[in-house]
Motif scaffolding. Structure first.
Motif, PDB file in Angstrom:
ATOM      1  N   THR A 137      36.783  -5.256  40.142  1.00  0.00           N
ATOM      2  CA  THR A 137      37.152  -3.914  40.550  1.00  0.00           C
ATOM      3  C   THR A 137      36.237  -3.451  41.553  1.00  0.00           C
ATOM      4  OG1 THR A 137      37.607  -3.488  38.133  1.00  0.00           O
ATOM      5  CG2 THR A 137      37.461  -1.457  39.690  1.00  0.00           C
ATOM      6  N   GLN A 188      41.764  -2.896  40.443  1.00  0.00           N
ATOM      7  CA  GLN A 188      41.262  -3.969  39.726  1.00  0.00           C
ATOM      8  C   GLN A 188      42.256  -4.990  40.033  1.00  0.00           C
ATOM      9  OE1 GLN A 188      40.005  -3.323  35.279  1.00  0.00           O
ATOM     10  NE2 GLN A 188      42.083  -4.266  35.127  1.00  0.00           N
ATOM     11  N   ASP A 217      47.351 -10.214  39.433  1.00  0.00           N
ATOM     12  CA  ASP A 217      47.634  -9.163  38.607  1.00  0.00           C
ATOM     13  C   ASP A 217      46.665  -8.273  39.286  1.00  0.00           C
ATOM     14  OD1 ASP A 217      48.778  -7.807  35.995  1.00  0.00           O
ATOM     15  OD2 ASP A 217      46.548  -7.108  36.287  1.00  0.00           O
ATOM     16  N   CYS A 254      45.847  -3.716  39.345  1.00  0.00           N
ATOM     17  CA  CYS A 254      45.796  -2.234  38.727  1.00  0.00           C
ATOM     18  C   CYS A 254      45.349  -1.258  39.541  1.00  0.00           C
ATOM     19  CB  CYS A 254      45.038  -2.150  37.384  1.00  0.00           C
ATOM     20  SG  CYS A 254      45.252  -0.724  36.289  1.00  0.00           S
ATOM     21  N   TYR A 314      43.226   4.469  39.762  1.00  0.00           N
ATOM     22  CA  TYR A 314      42.715   5.127  38.715  1.00  0.00           C
ATOM     23  C   TYR A 314      41.460   5.807  39.316  1.00  0.00           C
ATOM     24  CZ  TYR A 314      45.848   3.706  35.048  1.00  0.00           C
ATOM     25  OH  TYR A 314      46.831   3.268  34.342  1.00  0.00           O
ATOM     26  N   ILE A 318      39.077   1.288  32.909  1.00  0.00           N
ATOM     27  CA  ILE A 318      40.365   0.882  33.817  1.00  0.00           C
ATOM     28  C   ILE A 318      41.061  -0.286  33.295  1.00  0.00           C
ATOM     29  CG2 ILE A 318      41.050   0.009  36.143  1.00  0.00           C
ATOM     30  CD1 ILE A 318      38.514   1.588  37.211  1.00  0.00           C
ATOM     31  N   LYS A 322      43.775   0.478  30.616  1.00  0.00           N
ATOM     32  CA  LYS A 322      44.912   1.277  30.899  1.00  0.00           C
ATOM     33  C   LYS A 322      45.805   0.148  31.896  1.00  0.00           C
ATOM     34  CE  LYS A 322      43.192   5.798  31.098  1.00  0.00           C
ATOM     35  NZ  LYS A 322      44.105   6.422  29.800  1.00  0.00           N
ATOM     36  N   SER A 323      45.248  -1.208  31.845  1.00  0.00           N
ATOM     37  CA  SER A 323      46.187  -1.903  32.675  1.00  0.00           C
ATOM     38  C   SER A 323      47.221  -2.881  32.237  1.00  0.00           C
ATOM     39  CB  SER A 323      44.879  -2.954  33.639  1.00  0.00           C
ATOM     40  OG  SER A 323      44.377  -3.816  32.401  1.00  0.00           O
ATOM     41  N   ALA A 324      47.965  -3.455  33.068  1.00  0.00           N
ATOM     42  CA  ALA A 324      49.022  -3.976  32.454  1.00  0.00           C
ATOM     43  C   ALA A 324      48.424  -5.519  31.641  1.00  0.00           C
ATOM     44  CB  ALA A 324      49.964  -4.691  33.515  1.00  0.00           C
ATOM     45  N   TYR A 352      45.878  -5.685  30.143  1.00  0.00           N
ATOM     46  CA  TYR A 352      45.315  -5.419  28.602  1.00  0.00           C
ATOM     47  C   TYR A 352      46.505  -5.244  27.611  1.00  0.00           C
ATOM     48  CZ  TYR A 352      42.305  -3.351  24.907  1.00  0.00           C
ATOM     49  OH  TYR A 352      41.547  -3.175  23.983  1.00  0.00           O
ATOM     50  N   GLN A 353      47.632  -4.685  28.372  1.00  0.00           N
ATOM     51  CA  GLN A 353      49.118  -4.644  27.483  1.00  0.00           C
ATOM     52  C   GLN A 353      49.503  -6.307  27.207  1.00  0.00           C
ATOM     53  OE1 GLN A 353      50.002  -1.900  26.108  1.00  0.00           O
ATOM     54  NE2 GLN A 353      48.193  -0.912  27.354  1.00  0.00           N
ATOM     55  N   PRO A 376      48.603   4.315  46.087  1.00  0.00           N
ATOM     56  CA  PRO A 376      48.805   3.049  45.497  1.00  0.00           C
ATOM     57  C   PRO A 376      50.051   2.293  46.181  1.00  0.00           C
ATOM     58  CG  PRO A 376      49.029   4.726  43.750  1.00  0.00           C
ATOM     59  CD  PRO A 376      48.797   5.496  45.183  1.00  0.00           C
TER      60      PRO A 376
END
Length: 492
Positions: free
Chosen positions: A285, A319, A330, A332, A335, A344, A347-349, A351-352, A429
């Motif tokens: 990050t 990130q 990937d 992110c 933030y 961070i 809240k990232s994809a 982590y999902q 962004p």
């Protein structure tokens, strides 16, 4: 003419009658009009003009003599009972229209109208663009002239020509001509604008070049405007438009989550470097300095950067997860800078994906700012490390360096990320994402970065205490097993 008219009336009524005549009759009007018209049209020294002037003076002097010899009694006017019969004059306007010459104002007004019509007609005369205007055809085939400020395009014409060496082109745009041409071809359909009746559209190559140069150098828009021969507001608009096109068109092709085949290559690449199995990426990050936002500025306040720079600093974050070559798989973005790496990540994809089970049998390598999880490996942070733990930390740091070096090249290539970026927060962004996509293109096309562009990366790496991480027993055991195997493999 006046003498005959005056002598035909009695002298007793002469004064009253003269005072009672309000208008001239048709014959008298025609006489005086023709007299002054002839007088005006003739030259100043012509004999006929002098003769008419003499005749007018004689008529005028005889009229004055008659008026002076006649006494007008005041009683005729003051006595209310006196009955004075005034002659009845009948004045009829002629049937034919008398053309009275225009006054000076009317004459000048007509001249202005003629000039205006001539000027309007002049703007529709086809003419080549010269000096300070350009010409464009309207729907009727006519050409209109637009006054446009002339700007020099010499710098861009040189870099857009075959005379420009590839080294000079790479220095300005951080990539070779062939890579630049590929980007222009990919963005052609989404960036091209049609010519209008008012002006010619800016070519696609120039549009893309303005955006890439601005991102690469971070030069102010005023300098970009001078180099490309465009207005400052036009350059700013082009940067945003091309960044949006990069995000829409190029990001799905050059920045995407790897498929099964690609994932195997990534695991093999990381395994050959460190010996740690099933690693699918190195995560890092970085912070991007921004202007303090008007809304909720405390969320973007960066304490470490403020302490280092000795002035209030605000930042946003990027990130990213990279493969062994330093290509982002990937990201992110956006933030606030006050958030930790762990916040961070949550809240990232990425982590999902872990929650959905997409990261089974894979691991992500992170620094001490990330938590230890079943799918994230981080170094040991306590003191008095064993030999196996120390060896594990060395391997993990090698992989962490791949992620950090990728961000160093990202900021080194795109100089706009090295300084406080002056873009609206809602548009940021999109600009940062475009930089990441262009970074991937340069990495995939083996674009070498000049040594002088290297950038010393400084970011917040905050170690997280063990107790606050909520680490599972399985994650601890898995890390210990990997550390043990690495030590024995190295000595074996």
């Amino acid at each position: 003419m006046l003498s005959a008219l005056i002598s035909s009336y009695p002298k007793s009524k002469l004064s009253m009658e003269i005072a009672s005549i309000p208008f001239l009759n048709q014959e008298e009007y025609s006489y005086f009009y023709s007299f002054f018209q002839d007088l005006d049209t003739e030259s100043q020294d012509s004999p006929s003009k002098r003769q008419k002037l003499d005749e007018f003076d004689e008529e005028y002097s005889s009229l004055n003599q008659i008026l002076n010899a006649t006494e007008v009694p005041n009683s005729d006017f003051e006595t209310p009972h006196s009955k004075i019969e005034l002659p009845k004059w009948e004045f009829e306007m002629p049937d034919s229209k008398i053309e009275i010459p225009n006054s000076d104002f009317e004459h000048r007004a007509s001249e202005m109208a003629d000039w205006e019509q001539g000027r309007v007609r002049k703007t529709r005369i086809p003419s080549p663009p010269v000096g300070g205007y350009t010409a464009a055809e309207d729907s009727g085939g006519h050409r209109r002239r637009l006054w446009v400020k002339e700007r020099s395009k010499g710098w861009w014409k040189y870099h857009n020509s075959d005379e420009c060496p590839d080294d000079d082109f790479r220095k300005a745009f951080r990539m070779s001509k062939s890579t630049f041409n590929m980007i222009c071809d990919e963005l052609d359909s989404s960036v091209t604008k049609k010519d209008t009746m008012l002006r010619m559209a800016i070519p696609v190559r120039q549009r893309v070049a303005v955006c890439i140069y601005r991102l690469a150098t971070g030069d102010p828009l005023r300098k970009v405007s001078v180099l490309f021969g465009l207005g400052i507001s036009t350059c700013h608009k082009l940067v945003l438009e091309v960044c949006a096109a990069i995000q829409t068109v190029l990001m799905p092709k050059f920045l995407q989550w790897p498929d099964e085949e690609r994932l195997k290559e990534i695991k093999t690449g990381f395994g050959s470097i460190s010996g740690i199995p099933d690693v699918n990426g190195s995560i890092y990050t970085t912070h991007i300095s921004i202007i303090a936002p008007k809304a909720n500025p405390e969320a973007y306040y960066n304490r470490k950067h403020t302490s280092r720079n000795q002035k209030s600093s605000y930042s946003t974050t990027i990130q990213g997860l990279v493969d062994p070559r330093g290509v982002f798989t990937d990201i992110c973005i956006g933030y606030p800078g006050s958030m930790t790496d762990e916040q961070i990540l949550e809240k990232s994809a990425l982590y999902q994906r872990s929650k959905m089970g997409s990261l089974k049998n894979t691991r992500v390598i992170g620094n001490s700012g990330y938590p230890l999880k079943d799918w994230i490996l981080v170094p040991y942070t306590h003191k008095n490390l064993t030999w196996s733990q120390h060896s594990f930390n060395q391997k993990v740091n090698e992989l962490n360096k791949i992620g950090k070096d990728a961000f160093m090249r990202l900021k080194g290539r795109w100089g706009c990320l090295q300084k406080r970026i002056e873009v609206k927060l809602q548009e940021l962004p999109m600009v940062l994402g475009a930089c990441c996509v262009l970074h991937n293109i340069c990495e995939m096309y083996n674009e070498e970065m000049d040594v002088e562009l290297s950038f010393d990366l400084y970011d917040n790496e905050m170690e997280i205490e063990m107790e606050s991480r909520g680490i599972s027993v399985n994650a601890l055991e898995a890390r210990d097993n990997i550390a043990h195997n690495l030590l024995h493999c190295r000595h074996g």
